[in-house]
Design a protein around this motif. Structure first.
Motif, PDB file in Angstrom:
ATOM      1  N   TYR A 101     -10.672   7.326 -49.005  1.00 38.44           N
ATOM      2  CA  TYR A 101     -10.084   8.628 -48.696  1.00 38.44           C
ATOM      3  C   TYR A 101      -8.752   8.488 -47.980  1.00 38.44           C
ATOM      4  N   GLN A 102      -7.776   9.249 -48.457  1.00 35.80           N
ATOM      5  CA  GLN A 102      -6.496   9.405 -47.776  1.00 35.80           C
ATOM      6  C   GLN A 102      -6.012  10.836 -48.002  1.00 35.80           C
ATOM      7  N   PRO A 103      -5.518  11.507 -46.964  1.00 38.28           N
ATOM      8  CA  PRO A 103      -4.948  12.840 -47.190  1.00 38.28           C
ATOM      9  C   PRO A 103      -3.697  12.749 -48.048  1.00 38.28           C
ATOM     10  N   LEU A 104      -3.516  13.735 -48.912  1.00 37.38           N
ATOM     11  CA  LEU A 104      -2.342  13.756 -49.778  1.00 37.38           C
ATOM     12  C   LEU A 104      -1.169  14.493 -49.148  1.00 37.38           C
ATOM     13  N   GLU A 105      -1.459  15.424 -48.260  1.00 37.27           N
ATOM     14  CA  GLU A 105      -0.406  16.249 -47.665  1.00 37.27           C
ATOM     15  C   GLU A 105       0.023  15.700 -46.305  1.00 37.27           C
ATOM     16  N   SER A 106       1.330  15.607 -46.103  1.00 38.63           N
ATOM     17  CA  SER A 106       1.857  15.432 -44.757  1.00 38.63           C
ATOM     18  C   SER A 106       1.807  16.790 -44.065  1.00 38.63           C
ATOM     19  N   PHE A 107       2.021  16.811 -42.758  1.00 39.05           N
ATOM     20  CA  PHE A 107       2.036  18.114 -42.100  1.00 39.05           C
ATOM     21  C   PHE A 107       3.186  18.962 -42.631  1.00 39.05           C
ATOM     22  N   GLN A 108       4.317  18.339 -42.883  1.00 35.98           N
ATOM     23  CA  GLN A 108       5.474  19.091 -43.355  1.00 35.98           C
ATOM     24  C   GLN A 108       5.208  19.719 -44.720  1.00 35.98           C
ATOM     25  N   SER A 109       4.607  18.962 -45.645  1.00 35.10           N
ATOM     26  CA  SER A 109       4.346  19.533 -46.972  1.00 35.10           C
ATOM     27  C   SER A 109       3.224  20.562 -46.908  1.00 35.10           C
ATOM     28  N   GLY A 110       2.203  20.290 -46.095  1.00 30.31           N
ATOM     29  CA  GLY A 110       1.103  21.236 -45.994  1.00 30.31           C
ATOM     30  C   GLY A 110       1.499  22.531 -45.332  1.00 30.31           C
ATOM     31  N   ILE A 111       2.310  22.460 -44.276  1.00 26.68           N
ATOM     32  CA  ILE A 111       2.705  23.693 -43.590  1.00 26.68           C
ATOM     33  C   ILE A 111       3.661  24.503 -44.455  1.00 26.68           C
ATOM     34  N   GLU A 112       4.460  23.841 -45.292  1.00 28.98           N
ATOM     35  CA  GLU A 112       5.325  24.581 -46.218  1.00 28.98           C
ATOM     36  C   GLU A 112       4.486  25.358 -47.230  1.00 28.98           C
ATOM     37  N   LYS A 113       3.444  24.724 -47.770  1.00 30.55           N
ATOM     38  CA  LYS A 113       2.550  25.428 -48.694  1.00 30.55           C
ATOM     39  C   LYS A 113       1.858  26.592 -47.993  1.00 30.55           C
ATOM     40  N   THR A 114       1.442  26.360 -46.758  1.00 29.79           N
ATOM     41  CA  THR A 114       0.745  27.402 -46.002  1.00 29.79           C
ATOM     42  C   THR A 114       1.659  28.587 -45.734  1.00 29.79           C
ATOM     43  N   LEU A 115       2.863  28.315 -45.264  1.00 27.29           N
ATOM     44  CA  LEU A 115       3.802  29.393 -44.977  1.00 27.29           C
ATOM     45  C   LEU A 115       4.116  30.185 -46.236  1.00 27.29           C
ATOM     46  N   ASN A 116       4.370  29.490 -47.335  1.00 28.57           N
ATOM     47  CA  ASN A 116       4.685  30.186 -48.585  1.00 28.57           C
ATOM     48  C   ASN A 116       3.525  31.073 -49.023  1.00 28.57           C
ATOM     49  N   TRP A 117       2.289  30.595 -48.809  1.00 28.13           N
ATOM     50  CA  TRP A 117       1.131  31.408 -49.193  1.00 28.13           C
ATOM     51  C   TRP A 117       1.078  32.687 -48.368  1.00 28.13           C
ATOM     52  N   TYR A 118       1.309  32.594 -47.069  1.00 26.98           N
ATOM     53  CA  TYR A 118       1.262  33.798 -46.235  1.00 26.98           C
ATOM     54  C   TYR A 118       2.409  34.748 -46.560  1.00 26.98           C
ATOM     55  N   LEU A 119       3.581  34.204 -46.857  1.00 24.22           N
ATOM     56  CA  LEU A 119       4.709  35.062 -47.244  1.00 24.22           C
ATOM     57  C   LEU A 119       4.426  35.776 -48.558  1.00 24.22           C
ATOM     58  N   ASP A 120       3.687  35.119 -49.448  1.00 24.49           N
ATOM     59  CA  ASP A 120       3.416  35.691 -50.771  1.00 24.49           C
ATOM     60  C   ASP A 120       2.164  36.563 -50.812  1.00 24.49           C
ATOM     61  N   ASN A 121       1.367  36.552 -49.743  1.00 28.04           N
ATOM     62  CA  ASN A 121       0.091  37.273 -49.765  1.00 28.04           C
ATOM     63  C   ASN A 121      -0.097  38.185 -48.553  1.00 28.04           C
ATOM     64  N   PRO A 122       0.872  39.040 -48.275  1.00 30.28           N
ATOM     65  CA  PRO A 122       0.713  39.921 -47.111  1.00 30.28           C
ATOM     66  C   PRO A 122      -0.454  40.886 -47.254  1.00 30.28           C
ATOM     67  N   GLN A 123      -0.806  41.223 -48.516  1.00 32.06           N
ATOM     68  CA  GLN A 123      -1.918  42.147 -48.701  1.00 32.06           C
ATOM     69  C   GLN A 123      -3.229  41.552 -48.187  1.00 32.06           C
ATOM     70  N   TRP A 124      -3.362  40.217 -48.269  1.00 40.71           N
ATOM     71  CA  TRP A 124      -4.585  39.576 -47.794  1.00 40.71           C
ATOM     72  C   TRP A 124      -4.654  39.624 -46.269  1.00 40.71           C
TER      73      TRP A 124
END
Length: 366
Positions: free
Chosen positions: A325-348
């Motif tokens: 096992y090794q994580p695929l995401e660095s914090f920088q790549s993971g937080i970018e995906k997370t931020l983009n998801w929240y920006l794109d899903n305000p209805q949630w």
């Protein structure tokens, strides 16, 4: 092919695990059991609800007879147990719910699995009860202490952590006493899509978008190891496929950050996003500080919470060496995906924060 029950599958980690598993193993049967308390949300499962092998039952894991019946009726051979009360602040103000769900709920599931799989023998020889736990059971670390290993003595410091430690011990006991085939994983702090906005990262993102203060406990120098939620799902997958029965495995992200550094980093990311994408200013006109490129001015230091652990860090060498096992995401790549998801899903997240999704649940399960 597995026939799997996922408890707490409408929550943050649970729903992300279900998304991942059904994408990777579309022929497996997945039954989600969730009580749909405040953090359970059927909208989290929208991506998989039409899948022919997906099922959902609204139920309390403390209802042992119903858990037994579900195991029999659907001929399940795997339980991935994620259902838990998990917010430390809530455990401080109201610990009873944490003992009921995390300890008695886990015991209820263990009793049901033992009854159906062992006593009645209604399961193939290769069954698995996988229990998802936390690094908080190990207590706290000083700045120079080595990271937690699977051999670290338990020393929980909050009612939440104590309840999870107790549940870990119960899982171990059911293996050694009754022969139940179990495994446990202890993970570091998760983040990613569908994260309930009371937790640090989604709280910071959504508060910036609403131009609300960004509360930081104490001096903000608490250290956490951060794990992108899909990497956690991959870690559970590795344990289920290759992990030894009766063993514990640490699953970490190799990403230690001070809380205040995370808050500042998210501020910088959102300021940059608003500066480069003018459409965000139109979509989030209330985000006055972000529009001005000054999200950090919202940071507010607040009184530290009682018993706040200073540092967590996971040593995941066992998972790496035994399971690959090794994580695929660095914090920088993971937080970018997370931020983009929240920006794109305000209805949630707006629905979660104003509670309107509960009306939808009532209509769906009337």
């Amino acid at each position: 092919m597995k026939r799997m029950m996922v408890t707490g599958g409408a929550g943050f980690i649970g729903s992300n695990f279900v998304h991942y598993w059904m994408e990777q193993y579309p022929n497996d049967v997945v039954l989600v059991v969730d009580a749909l308390t405040y953090a359970g949300n059927m909208a989290n499962l929208d991506p998989v609800q039409q899948h022919p092998n997906f099922m959902f039952v609204q139920a309390d894991i403390c209802d042992t007879p119903q858990m037994e019946q579900l195991l029999r009726e659907h001929q399940l051979d795997t339980i991935v147990h994620l259902a838990a009360e998990s917010h430390v602040d809530r455990s401080i103000t109201g610990p009873d719910a944490f003992l009921e769900t995390n300890i008695m709920g886990t015991h209820s599931l263990l009793k049901a699995a033992r009854q159906v799989w062992i006593t009645e023998g209604q399961c193939p020889a290769q069954h698995r009860f996988h229990h998802v736990s936390t690094d908080e059971v190990y207590g706290t670390l000083a700045p120079e202490d080595p990271a937690f290993t699977e051999e670290t003595a338990y020393a929980p410091n909050s009612p939440y952590a104590a309840s999870k430690a107790a549940s870990d011990h119960l899982v171990r006991a059911y293996h050694h006493t009754y022969g139940l085939q179990v495994s446990t994983s202890n993970c570091s702090n998760n983040y990613g899509p569908y994260h309930f906005p009371e937790k640090l990262i989604p709280l910071i993102i959504t508060n910036i978008l609403a131009d609300k203060s960004l509360p930081v406990y104490g001096d903000g120098k608490q250290v956490r190891d951060w794990l992108y939620v899909t990497d956690h799902a991959r870690g559970i997958e590795k344990v289920l496929q290759q992990g030894r029965v009766g063993e514990n495995y640490n699953i970490g992200g190799h990403n230690e950050w001070h809380n205040i550094d995370i808050v500042n980093y998210i501020c910088q990311m959102i300021d940059k996003a608003f500066a480069t994408d003018k459409a965000l200013q139109e979509r989030y006109p209330e985000a006055i500080s972000a529009i001005a490129g000054q999200s950090a001015r919202l940071i507010t230091y607040v009184k530290d919470r009682p018993g706040h652990d200073r540092r967590y860090a996971i040593d995941a060498r066992k998972s790496s060496e035994e399971l690959g096992y090794q994580p695929l995401e660095s914090f920088q790549s993971g937080i970018e995906k997370t931020l983009n998801w929240y920006l794109d899903n305000p209805q949630w997240w707006r629905a979660v924060m104003d509670g309107s999704y509960r009306e939808w649940i009532a209509k769906q399960y009337a």
